[in-house]
Design a protein around this motif. Structure first.
Motif, PDB file in Angstrom:
ATOM      1  N   ARG A  99       0.859  -1.182   0.000  1.00 13.44           N
ATOM      2  CA  ARG A  99       0.000   0.000   0.000  1.00 13.44           C
ATOM      3  C   ARG A  99       0.900   1.237   0.000  1.00 13.44           C
ATOM      4  O   ARG A  99       1.665   1.468   0.934  1.00 13.44           O
ATOM      5  CB  ARG A  99      -0.899  -0.014   1.231  1.00 13.44           C
ATOM      6  N   VAL A 100       0.814   2.022  -1.070  1.00  9.99           N
ATOM      7  CA  VAL A 100       1.660   3.203  -1.245  1.00  9.99           C
ATOM      8  C   VAL A 100       0.775   4.450  -1.139  1.00  9.99           C
ATOM      9  O   VAL A 100      -0.126   4.654  -1.960  1.00  9.99           O
ATOM     10  CB  VAL A 100       2.373   3.180  -2.618  1.00  9.99           C
ATOM     11  N   ARG A 101       1.038   5.266  -0.133  1.00  8.34           N
ATOM     12  CA  ARG A 101       0.228   6.465   0.094  1.00  8.34           C
ATOM     13  C   ARG A 101       1.131   7.688  -0.061  1.00  8.34           C
ATOM     14  O   ARG A 101       2.147   7.815   0.611  1.00  8.34           O
ATOM     15  CB  ARG A 101      -0.386   6.425   1.495  1.00  8.34           C
ATOM     16  N   LEU A 102       0.767   8.595  -0.974  1.00  7.67           N
ATOM     17  CA  LEU A 102       1.526   9.815  -1.223  1.00  7.67           C
ATOM     18  C   LEU A 102       0.784  10.998  -0.629  1.00  7.67           C
ATOM     19  O   LEU A 102      -0.409  11.206  -0.911  1.00  7.67           O
ATOM     20  CB  LEU A 102       1.730  10.036  -2.728  1.00  7.67           C
ATOM     21  N   VAL A 103       1.469  11.774   0.180  1.00 10.47           N
ATOM     22  CA  VAL A 103       0.870  12.905   0.883  1.00 10.47           C
ATOM     23  C   VAL A 103       1.528  14.200   0.409  1.00 10.47           C
ATOM     24  O   VAL A 103       2.756  14.346   0.488  1.00 10.47           O
ATOM     25  CB  VAL A 103       1.030  12.763   2.405  1.00 10.47           C
ATOM     26  N   ASN A 104       0.711  15.118  -0.096  1.00 13.64           N
ATOM     27  CA  ASN A 104       1.180  16.429  -0.548  1.00 13.64           C
ATOM     28  C   ASN A 104       1.498  17.289   0.679  1.00 13.64           C
ATOM     29  O   ASN A 104       0.642  17.529   1.524  1.00 13.64           O
ATOM     30  CB  ASN A 104       0.096  17.079  -1.414  1.00 13.64           C
ATOM     31  N   ASN A 105       2.732  17.764   0.757  1.00 10.64           N
ATOM     32  CA  ASN A 105       3.142  18.577   1.902  1.00 10.64           C
ATOM     33  C   ASN A 105       2.879  20.065   1.718  1.00 10.64           C
ATOM     34  O   ASN A 105       3.130  20.848   2.646  1.00 10.64           O
ATOM     35  CB  ASN A 105       4.640  18.375   2.183  1.00 10.64           C
ATOM     36  N   GLY A 106       2.396  20.467   0.532  1.00 12.36           N
ATOM     37  CA  GLY A 106       2.279  21.886   0.241  1.00 12.36           C
ATOM     38  C   GLY A 106       0.857  22.364   0.015  1.00 12.36           C
ATOM     39  O   GLY A 106      -0.095  21.576  -0.039  1.00 12.36           O
TER      40      GLY A 106
END
Length: 626
Positions: A99-106
């Motif tokens: 499970r690959v979760r990408l979180v936008n930091n901006g």
């Protein structure tokens, strides 16, 4: 965590070895990575890139279930990474989930390009070892089929057919034979997720979920807290090392496999000793192991795999090379000690549980095992259990089964037929215990008397032929000419467990094993230091094995050697603490005075079943001595 720093995940007979970032690179050698099931590698590549680069590891993957890691693209203090990748990976019965979760930091939306490079080579585990052997496969074919949600890899060789399917949610934007790709939009301070699932479909049988772990084992609260914690870790590891097996009536069982990465399958000697160590705490393990080994007991003669009637199997393999008889290990019987250990465990099970129904059920199997010891095993002809080195399998067929392990003080390997000392102790104990079953359970007093007489004669011969008067210690073995193999070895400690030595000789062995050349301060070495063959990083000629020490500890308790038992238990417990309470298969032989902490053996299997069960054997030995 493996000795090479890779991550290990295991459950339901399936395991994965991953890099710190959760990747699989297709490595070979001492610790190959990949997804493995039934002796084959079903994923040989699994590499994630984000916007064309391999992300940096902030938090490496761990051995926890599921394993989690944290990754980021490149960044600096003034230009921090725009997003973070949180990865969660797990294995189950024939499957691997990433499970690959990408979180936008901006604060602004952005689009990322994600790619997964993947492959499945279906390599047999014997091909992956660093032993420079080649296995021809002229008719083998690899196949790849593209799907809307992923890819399917296939492998054919005659009637042999294995597959691995990989499915993604959401479906990839691009699918090629070795690559899946996505364009993912991340909202401001938002996230997107990929769920990737690989399903292994091996030839012959599908993986199935195994029963839930046994109920919590009651351990004595008065014991050393560190030893108790090591016991609990061992029980946890043993739950993970369960594999399916069939019993004598086709019933489905779970049994302890030997270890990872090379031995996730039923092993006669390993599973029997593991079950013996667990007997006071989980007797069901012994029952299952005995039934599974009875179902694979030798019935005929097959020189290729060492099968003989009544002989207990050494190991069972399910891989391609075993199936096509390119290696003899599909069912390999090259073990001198599994057969007497089978009888030892059967007798111990009845003694410990008071339940004689299993002994009644396995009476004919026990009689066949005794017949093997007396005939093909060598007791009648040679006076001892012996083995002949097997050029196509194992040169040595006792627990020290590496080439050169049974050696003289000059390092020369003994030549067969070889009678190793500990196997004679096992044979003695097997005869004594089986005689008790014959008299009390099978009501065959005549046979019981013959077994007791055979055991007594063996004991008398052993003292005469194996005791080295100059060394005041037992020989490791007798070679084919009857010469004493005179290296000083830890195998002598197993004679205490079996009870073949009289009390004075047993006490001398106990004291000698705790002298500094044998006892490293952590554990008893396989060979005493100072001898020419000794090497602290040799597999069987100077390293120290937890299970070997567990057998010795039980023997020390039997002979009332309390001081020696306390010293050994203290050293092993301290070693367990320094390994996160998980004892590995083997430790380097360096002494405590040489290095302040335990030096790991570089190629150790961990977890390994009999090492995992060692703390429980120590607990039993302490209770017996109290």
């Amino acid at each position: 965590m493996t000795p090479s720093g890779r991550v290990l995940l295991v459950r339901d007979g399936t395991f994965a070895i991953l890099g710190p970032d959760g990747s699989i690179t297709g490595s070979r050698g001492t610790t190959p990575d990949g997804l493995f099931l039934r002796d084959a590698r079903h994923l040989s590549r699994w590499e994630l890139t984000v916007d064309g680069t391999v992300p940096t590891v902030l938090v490496p993957a761990s051995d926890t279930a599921p394993s989690t890691s944290v990754l980021t693209p490149a960044g600096t203090r003034d230009a921090p990474p725009a997003y973070t990748v949180f990865r969660e990976q797990s294995v189950g019965a024939g499957h691997f989930v990433d499970r690959v979760r990408l979180v936008n930091n901006g604060p602004t939306a952005l689009t990322t390009h994600i790619e997964l490079a993947l492959d499945a080579d279906f390599a047999d585990q014997f091909e992956l070892r660093a032993d420079d052997r080649a296995y021809p496969k002229p008719d083998a074919e690899h196949e790849t089929r593209l799907r809307a949600d992923g890819v399917e890899f296939g492998y054919r060789r005659g009637h042999w057919h294995s597959r691995t399917t990989v499915a993604a949610r959401p479906a990839p934007d691009t699918v090629t034979a070795g690559r899946l790709a996505w364009e993912l939009t991340l909202p401001a301070h938002g996230e997107a997720e990929l769920r990737l699932t690989a399903e292994a479909h091996p030839h012959g049988a599908q993986a199935v979920p195994l029963p839930a772990p046994s109920d919590e084992v009651a351990l004595p609260g008065s014991a050393d807290p560190d030893l108790l914690r090591a016991c609990r870790q061992g029980l946890t590891d043993l739950d993970l090392l369960q594999v399916p097996a069939d019993g004598i009536d086709g019933e489905r069982l779970t049994v302890p496999a030997a270890g990872i990465p090379w031995f996730l399958t039923l092993f006669g000697r390993d599973s029997l000793l593991t079950s013996y160590f667990l007997l006071p705490y989980r007797p069901d393990t012994a029952e299952n192991t005995l039934l599974a080994l009875a179902a694979t007991q030798g019935r005929s003669y097959d020189d290729f795999r060492g099968e003989q009637p009544g002989r207990i199997v050494h190991e069972v393999r399910h891989g391609e090379l075993a199936h096509f008889r390119q290696v003899p290990y599909g069912r390999y019987y090259g073990s001198v000690d599994a057969t007497p250990l089978f009888l030892v465990l059967l007798g111990a099970y009845a003694d410990t549980t008071g339940d004689t129904s299993l002994a009644l059920r396995l009476e004919q199997h026990a009689r066949a095992a005794v017949d093997w010891m007396l005939t093909d095993g060598g007791l009648t002809r040679h006076g001892y259990l012996v083995y002949h080195p097997d050029p196509k399998g194992l040169v040595n067929q006792n627990w020290k089964d590496s080439a050169g392990a049974i050696c003289f003080t000059d390092g020369t390997q003994a030549e067969g037929p070889i009678a190793v000392c500990e196997a004679q102790g096992y044979a003695y104990d097997a005869l004594v215990r089986t005689a008790r079953l014959a008299r009390d359970v099978w009501h065959d007093a005549d046979w019981a008397g013959r077994l007791e007489a055979t055991a007594a004669a063996l004991r008398e011969r052993f003292h005469r032929d194996f005791w080295m008067s100059g060394q005041d210690f037992p020989a490791l073995a007798l070679d084919g000419e009857g010469r004493q193999v005179d290296v000083l070895a830890s195998d002598a400690g197993h004679l205490l467990w079996s009870g073949i030595l009289d009390q004075p000789h047993g006490e001398r062995v106990a004291g000698r094993l705790l002298e500094p050349d044998f006892f490293s301060g952590w554990a008893i070495r396989t060979l005493a230091s100072g001898q020419a063959p000794y090497h602290p990083l040799s597999y069987h000629r100077g390293s120290a094995w937890p299970h070997d020490n567990a057998v010795i500890a039980l023997g020390l308790a039997r002979y009332g050697c309390g001081a020696e038992l306390r010293a050994l238990t203290s050293g092993l417990t301290a070693a367990a603490v320094l390994h996160g309470y998980r004892l590995p298969e083997v430790l380097a032989g360096y002494g405590r005075e040489e290095h302040a902490t335990v030096v790991p053996y570089p190629h150790a299997n961990s977890p390994q079943a009999w090492a995992a069960a060692t703390p429980l054997a120590l607990l039993t030995a302490q209770a017996a001595q109290a």
